[in-house]
Design an enzyme around this catalytic site. Structure first.
Site, short mmCIF file in Angstrom:
data_model
loop_
_atom_site.label_atom_id
_atom_site.label_comp_id
_atom_site.label_asym_id
_atom_site.label_seq_id
_atom_site.Cartn_x
_atom_site.Cartn_y
_atom_site.Cartn_z
N SER A 127 0.83 -1.20 0.00
CA SER A 127 0.00 0.00 0.00
C SER A 127 0.86 1.25 0.00
CB SER A 127 -0.91 0.04 1.22
OG SER A 127 -1.59 1.29 1.26
N LYS A 185 -4.07 -6.73 3.50
CA LYS A 185 -4.09 -5.57 2.60
C LYS A 185 -5.54 -5.23 2.20
CE LYS A 185 -3.11 -2.30 -0.34
NZ LYS A 185 -3.59 -2.42 -1.66
N HIS A 188 -7.13 -3.50 5.05
CA HIS A 188 -6.58 -2.13 5.05
C HIS A 188 -7.42 -1.26 4.11
CE1 HIS A 188 -4.32 0.89 2.80
NE2 HIS A 188 -3.59 1.12 3.87
N ASN A 189 -7.68 -1.74 2.93
CA ASN A 189 -8.45 -0.95 1.96
C ASN A 189 -9.89 -0.74 2.42
OD1 ASN A 189 -6.06 -1.37 0.52
ND2 ASN A 189 -7.13 -1.38 -1.43
N GLU A 192 -9.82 1.93 4.80
CA GLU A 192 -9.60 3.18 4.04
C GLU A 192 -10.92 3.72 3.48
OE1 GLU A 192 -6.50 2.76 0.98
OE2 GLU A 192 -7.81 3.82 -0.40
#
Ligand code: NDP
Length: 481
Positions: A127, A185, A188-189, A192
């Site tokens: 990222s 990941k 994480h997105n 976000e």
């Protein structure tokens, strides 16, 4: 001499990652399916002293053994095609890292496939966008621990760094086996997405209370000096301050209000549904983008539906702005709590030994959700055995303190007609998970009524059914679920 690392895919991400390796002193080989792209990178960056190859055979030959190769190509078919060209050329023990945005189930499948050839496959979530790839991304590698001993230190070298008491701490750590890195990941997105939705809601509220875009920019800049200190808050202030050269208006006022997405938020929500993990605030963020990009729905509803127009009447502007700040912080914490809980449950389901504190630690720099809050989250997970982030001592205390502000904001927004799916779902989550009893008792009663799905009692072991269609007596039942 031969290269220590090879990068496949010379589009923006791959070329920047290759330059990052070169900048750290690694002899770096590069390859791209189409030679013109490799040539352009060679011309633009002679300082990197890349070892470039026109064919994949030459590329593989240019690497020292065991070979270390990072694939940065178009996720999906591009990754599979690249892997298929590499497999026959590689030798047992070689390591292939996929740094693309792969779906974690694809990574699990690919890891199994390469393992059958005695090759190591590492699915590394990366990222930070193109700047991160060049200057230091956050890297979430999943694969065999053995493979990490070969590529871990190189990945840590090129990752973002956070200054710590014992020197720089890399934003890269071993996550777990097979698809775990890409799973982390993905989450994480998802976080976000939620973070950005909350920021949008906060801006809507400030605008509803009469703040201009420039005034809101100042507010976000101020917030960025406190508990909300983060990359996204920082750039929110920059975007809000930007004036459109053509019209002289704030740029944000001339951008079409339809948000795009590339799928990782959707994956997060799909996976939360598959695993039965409540992650409603992340889901609301994905749905809000979907709603924004549904012009027919919005057109029909706009002309049909009555309600307040989003103007928030405030007596004390400073107090209201402070309430919104607290609500934003609380909602953000809820999104982290939901995302990290999803990781915890997935780890059990897929057999990964994931250190949640480490996930939060490597998100502190390099990635899009980097934030001061992650220091606290990482420390809390490291110090306590947490079922949920919300029980962390310092987190629960701050949530308690911010509670009145958070509730006022949700109430005011609701009265004023400001859509706040993120803030309100986050508050509902807070109230739902802390409830002594939930309305699920009634749900289960209804299920027993129409489908004989049975229920358990609070005072006795066993499974029961009420004979709704007969004398309504209770009988012991065989648990059908
Ligand atoms: P793209 O996703 O645009 O992919 C282009 C590259 O993929 C080119 O090198 C292209 O080669 C190669 N490629 C495409 N199809 C094939 C194929 N069938 N066989 C071999 N090579 C193929 O590049 P980006 O640099 O934008 O992204 C690379 C990866 O990084 C992607 O997985 C993307 O999702 C991820 N990414 C991550 C970001 C982050 O912040 N972490 C940001 C952006 C992307 P050719 O030149 O021959 O067409």
């Amino acid at each position: 001499s031969s290269a220590q690392i090879g990068v496949v895919g010379m589009a923006v991400m791959g070329s920047n990652l290759a330059r990052n390796f070169a900048n750290h002193g690694y002899r770096t080989a590069i390859f791209n399916r189409t030679w013109a792209k490799t040539e352009a990178v060679l011309t633009a960056h002679p300082e990197a002293h890349f070892i470039a190859s026109q064919t994949v055979e030459e590329f593989v030959d240019s690497l020292e053994k065991p070979r270390r190769i990072i694939i940065m190509v178009k996720a999906g078919a591009g990754t599979d095609a690249t892997i298929d060209t590499l497999i026959p050329l590689l030798e047992p023990g070689d390591i292939v890292v996929d740094g693309g945005n792969a779906f974690f189930q694809d990574t699990r499948r690919r890891e199994e496939k390469l393992r059958a050839h005695d090759l190591h496959f590492v699915g590394a979530g990366i990222s930070g966008g193109e700047t991160g790839a060049l200057e230091g991304p956050s890297i979430m590698p999943g694969g065999s621990e053995h493979s990490y001993t070969y590529v871990g230190s190189m990945l840590e070298d090129i990752s973002a760094k956070v200054p710590g008491p014992n020197g720089d701490e890399p934003c890269c750590t071993y996550i777990g086996t097979d698809g775990s890195g890409h799973f982390v990941k993905m989450v994480h997105n998802g976080i976000e997405y939620a973070d950005m939705q909350f920021i949008g809601e906060a801006y809507d509220l400030l605008a509803g209370a009469g703040l201009s875009a420039a005034e809101a920019a100042d507010v976000f800049a101020e917030w960025n000096t406190g508990d909300l200190d983060s990359f996204l808050i920082e750039i929110t202030s920059e975007v809000l301050r930007q004036t459109d050269a053509r019209t002289g208006k704030p740029l944000v006022d001339v951008i079409v209000d339809a948000a795009g997405m590339k799928g990782t938020g959707t994956w997060t929500v799909q996976e939360s549904l598959t695993l039965g993990v409540p992650a409603a605030s992340i889901a609301e963020a994905v749905f809000a983008r979907a709603a924004s990009s549904s012009p027919e729905l919005r057109k029909a509803a706009r002309s049909a539906l009555e309600g307040p127009d989003g103007t928030v009447t405030v007596e004390d502007r400073a107090a209201f702005v402070e309430d919104v700040r607290q609500a934003l912080w609380c909602a953000k914490v809820i999104a982290y709590a939901q995302g990290l809980h999803l990781i915890k449950v997935a780890a059990v389901e897929y057999g990964w030994d994931i250190d949640v504190a480490a996930c939060a630690r490597i998100w502190r720099a390099g990635c899009i959700i980097r934030a001061k809050l992650l220091d606290r989250i990482s420390n809390e997970y490291a110090a306590n055995d947490l079922e949920t982030l919300l029980e962390a001592p310092s987190i629960k205390a701050m949530l308690a303190e911010a509670n009145p502000s958070w509730r006022r904001v949700v109430a005011r927004a609701t009265e004023a007609g400001v859509p706040i799916p993120g803030f309100s779902s986050a508050l509902s989550y807070y109230d739902l998970v802390r409830a002594e009893r939930t309305n699920a008792a009634l749900t289960q009663g209804l299920r027993d009524f129409f489908g004989s799905h049975t229920y358990r009692r609070i005072d006795t072991e066993g499974t029961f059914h009420t004979v709704w269609s007969g004398d309504r007596s209770e009988v012991e039942a065989v648990d059908t679920h």
